[in-house]
Design an enzyme around this catalytic site. Structure first.
Site, PDB file in Angstrom:
ATOM      1  NE  ARG A 196       6.155   6.417  -2.671  1.00  0.00           N
ATOM      2  CZ  ARG A 196       4.823   5.930  -2.760  1.00  0.00           C
ATOM      3  NH1 ARG A 196       4.284   6.384  -4.301  1.00  0.00           N
ATOM      4  NH2 ARG A 196       3.965   5.722  -1.921  1.00  0.00           N
ATOM      5  CG  ASP A 249      -5.999   3.460  -0.387  1.00  0.00           C
ATOM      6  OD1 ASP A 249      -7.209   4.017  -0.934  1.00  0.00           O
ATOM      7  OD2 ASP A 249      -5.145   2.960  -1.122  1.00  0.00           O
ATOM      8  CE  LYS A 304       3.862   2.334  -5.799  1.00  0.00           C
ATOM      9  NZ  LYS A 304       3.122   3.677  -6.251  1.00  0.00           N
TER      10      LYS A 304
HETATM   11  P1  AMP Z   1      -2.742   1.214  -5.150  1.00  0.00           P
HETATM   12  O1  AMP Z   1      -3.819   1.013  -5.844  1.00  0.00           O
HETATM   13  O2  AMP Z   1      -1.220   1.085  -5.783  1.00  0.00           O
HETATM   14  O3  AMP Z   1      -2.693   2.456  -4.418  1.00  0.00           O
HETATM   15  O4  AMP Z   1      -2.742   0.073  -4.087  1.00  0.00           O
HETATM   16  C1  AMP Z   1      -3.822  -0.235  -3.156  1.00  0.00           C
HETATM   17  C2  AMP Z   1      -3.347  -1.309  -2.378  1.00  0.00           C
HETATM   18  O5  AMP Z   1      -2.932  -2.450  -2.885  1.00  0.00           O
HETATM   19  C3  AMP Z   1      -2.261  -1.028  -1.393  1.00  0.00           C
HETATM   20  O6  AMP Z   1      -2.566  -1.696  -0.054  1.00  0.00           O
HETATM   21  C4  AMP Z   1      -1.026  -1.590  -1.784  1.00  0.00           C
HETATM   22  O7  AMP Z   1       0.076  -1.863  -1.111  1.00  0.00           O
HETATM   23  C5  AMP Z   1      -1.697  -2.905  -2.556  1.00  0.00           C
HETATM   24  N1  AMP Z   1      -0.876  -3.374  -3.554  1.00  0.00           N
HETATM   25  C6  AMP Z   1      -1.035  -2.923  -4.826  1.00  0.00           C
HETATM   26  N2  AMP Z   1      -0.276  -3.610  -5.784  1.00  0.00           N
HETATM   27  C7  AMP Z   1       0.498  -4.665  -5.347  1.00  0.00           C
HETATM   28  C8  AMP Z   1       0.907  -5.836  -5.283  1.00  0.00           C
HETATM   29  N3  AMP Z   1       1.567  -5.949  -6.427  1.00  0.00           N
HETATM   30  N4  AMP Z   1       1.412  -6.853  -4.008  1.00  0.00           N
HETATM   31  C9  AMP Z   1       1.048  -6.470  -3.168  1.00  0.00           C
HETATM   32  N5  AMP Z   1       0.197  -5.604  -2.672  1.00  0.00           N
HETATM   33  C10 AMP Z   1      -0.074  -4.527  -3.739  1.00  0.00           C
HETATM   34 MG    MG Z   2      -1.933   3.516  -2.870  1.00  0.00          MG
END
Ligand code: AMP
Ligand code: MG
Length: 492
Positions: free
Chosen positions: A179, A255, A116
């Site tokens: 992870r 998600d 990650k």
């Molecule tokens: P999360 O809020 O971490 O569950 O992420 C929600 C979505 O945003 C998922 O599809 C992640 O892969 C994407 N995402 C979060 N941070 C990034 C990042 N820095 N670059 C690309 N995608 C991201």
């Molecule tokens: Mg997520």
């Protein structure tokens, strides 16, 4: 270094390739400029029965940092959709994660190993694909705390610093979290499959999940309904377990909900200090959708989204199918209430509990909230009282001492008299949790000064959260007034 041992990665399978190709994208991690392994969870590797030599080898570091790909088992990024704060987002997916594959562990089961913060993928949209060291250490500490409590969770195997800076509110060191998890399939993965409107894709995903995670359902005549039933049961137990230690996930989007009911995607999550039922930490949760006491309702909402994806697989007329799914979803709240109540009985040392005990628990929680009492300290001190220690520390938690004395007298009339009930109570009431201010302190020392001492001490302590030890006493105390963390951020 013995290269003959370390050359071969234990991550030797990639079963997600069995899914229809629309469910993932070929994706190589971005190389790290100057990678270093700053933490390896050798205790977890030992539990897995996996030799640590590959993880500690040059080759292991190159693979985990994205600088080299294992040509025999190239990585992928997984596709998923999601309802984020109830808004439908058709394409999410691993935007900054790479699935390296599965390792076979001691008992023959498989665990996923995912990077990650390992760079952009097909699903990155505008994101940089990276993670800050702070967010990685946060996930490490909180997921390992959950594991210490015995709550199902993804695990943290290793932390790699990339040697690059990541720009968020400010610029900071970048890192990759390695992870592990039983599965990285989410409710959102089913939603993605469902959105293809191709029944073969949905069926392939559901059959994959059954084969890998619920093999006992394979011969079940109504296996997709039973799958929902199992997921409902596991999630109800999981959410109750979160609440019993004061955990607030913070972003329970579909998600971020695992189909095998492990806690997953630690973003703006936190454990409460002072008890407040509608407590929220996440800076983006403005309406309290994911507050402590809303988590069960949200889980049902998310599971309804999962249930919808199964509709086309049921061998029933639409009305009958909807009715069958709704009947299973309706079992969530009773199961959750039961699990929460049983857990609370343990926390209060109640045995053969009846309505009087339940009513008293309700009153007690209201008192905790009114008197602004620290949730963990309260149950910790109450456990000490039950063990025969002085009442004084518990009473100091009440702003109104008389109220405290009155409360304690009532509790004494209801609690179990069996001496061994103390042990059960101890196992239900951690001595310490991953308190926000301590997590922040550990992150600051690592990010600002490259000092991982506090992080390592804390991670080690969290593996045994039910044991008081002078070495770990610093983690027991709630925050001082100027240490209170009121919000946690997604700035990951
Ligand atoms: P999360 O809020 O971490 O569950 O992420 C929600 C979505 O945003 C998922 O599809 C992640 O892969 C994407 N995402 C979060 N941070 C990034 C990042 N820095 N670059 C690309 N995608 C991201
Ligand atoms: Mg997520």
């Amino acid at each position: 270094m013995d290269l003959s041992v370390s050359k071969h990665s234990p991550i030797s399978h990639q079963y997600y390739r069995d899914l229809p190709t629309t469910m993932f994208a070929e994706s190589n991690p971005a190389p790290s400029t100057s990678p270093s392994l700053v933490e390896l969870n050798t205790v977890l590797l030992n539990q897995y029965g996996i030799d640590e030599s590959w993880f500690m080898s040059e080759q292991g570091l190159l693979n985990l940092a994205g600088n080299e790909i294992n040509p025999e088992n190239p990585p992928i990024a997984m596709a998923y959709s999601g309802h984020q704060f109830a808004h439908w987002v058709p394409v999410l997916g691993d935007g900054r994660a790479h699935m390296l594959g599965q390792m076979q562990i001691t008992n023959g089961t498989l665990v996923d190993v995912q990077l990650k913060g390992s760079g952009r993928t097909h699903y990155s949209r505008g994101g940089d694909g990276r993670a800050t060291l702070g967010s990685v250490l946060r996930e490490y500490l909180i997921s390992e705390a959950m594991a210490g409590f015995g709550i199902p969770t993804t695990r943290s195997l290793a932390v790699i610093m990339t040697g690059e800076k990541v720009q968020r509110e400010k610029s900071g060191p970048g890192a990759i979290l390695v992870r592990s998890a039983a599965s990285h399939i989410r409710v959102g993965t089913f939603q993605y499959a469902s959105a293809t409107q191709d029944i073969n894709v949905i069926k392939a995903l559901a059959d994959y999940v059954i084969k890998r995670h619920f093999p006992e359902l394979d011969q079940d005549d109504a296996k997709y309904l039973t799958l929902l039933s199992e997921v409902v049961k596991q999630q109800a137990e999981l959410i109750a377990q979160w609440m019993l230690v004061g955990f607030i996930h913070g972003v329970m989007n579909t998600d971020n909900m695992s189909i095998v009911s492990e806690t997953i995607d630690y973003g703006p999550c936190a454990f409460m200090d002072t008890f407040k039922p509608n407590k929220v930490f996440s800076s983006i949760d403005r309406h309290g959708r994911y507050a402590w006491d809303q988590q069960s309702n949200i889980a049902v909402w998310n599971l309804a989204r999962f249930a919808e994806t199964l509709l086309p697989l049921l061998d029933l007329e639409t009305d009958a199918a909807v009715e069958a799914l709704e009947a299973l979803l309706a079992k969530f709240i009773p199961k959750f209430n039961y699990a929460l109540q049983q857990g609370m009985f343990k926390k209060f040392a109640f045995e053969q509990a009846d309505d009087r005990h339940s009513a008293f628990i309700g009153e007690s929680l209201a008192t905790l909230s009114d008197q602004e009492i620290d949730f963990t300290l309260f149950f910790n001190y109450l456990t000490n009282v039950h063990q025969g220690n002085d009442d004084a520390p518990l009473l100091t938690l009440f702003s109104d001492r008389e109220k405290g004395i009155e409360w304690l007298n009532k509790w004494r009339l209801l609690k179990s008299d069996k001496p061994e009930s103390w042990l059960t109570m101890r196992q239900a009431n951690p001595v310490f949790i991953a308190r926000n201010h301590q997590v922040e302190k550990a992150i600051r020392a690592a990010e600002d000064n490259g000092d991982f001492t506090l992080f390592r001490h804390f991670a080690k302590a969290l593996a045994n959260p039910f044991e008081h030890s002078p070495d770990n006493a610093e983690f027991e105390a709630p925050p001082l007034a100027d240490e209170i963390v009121t919000q946690t951020f997604c700035g990951t």
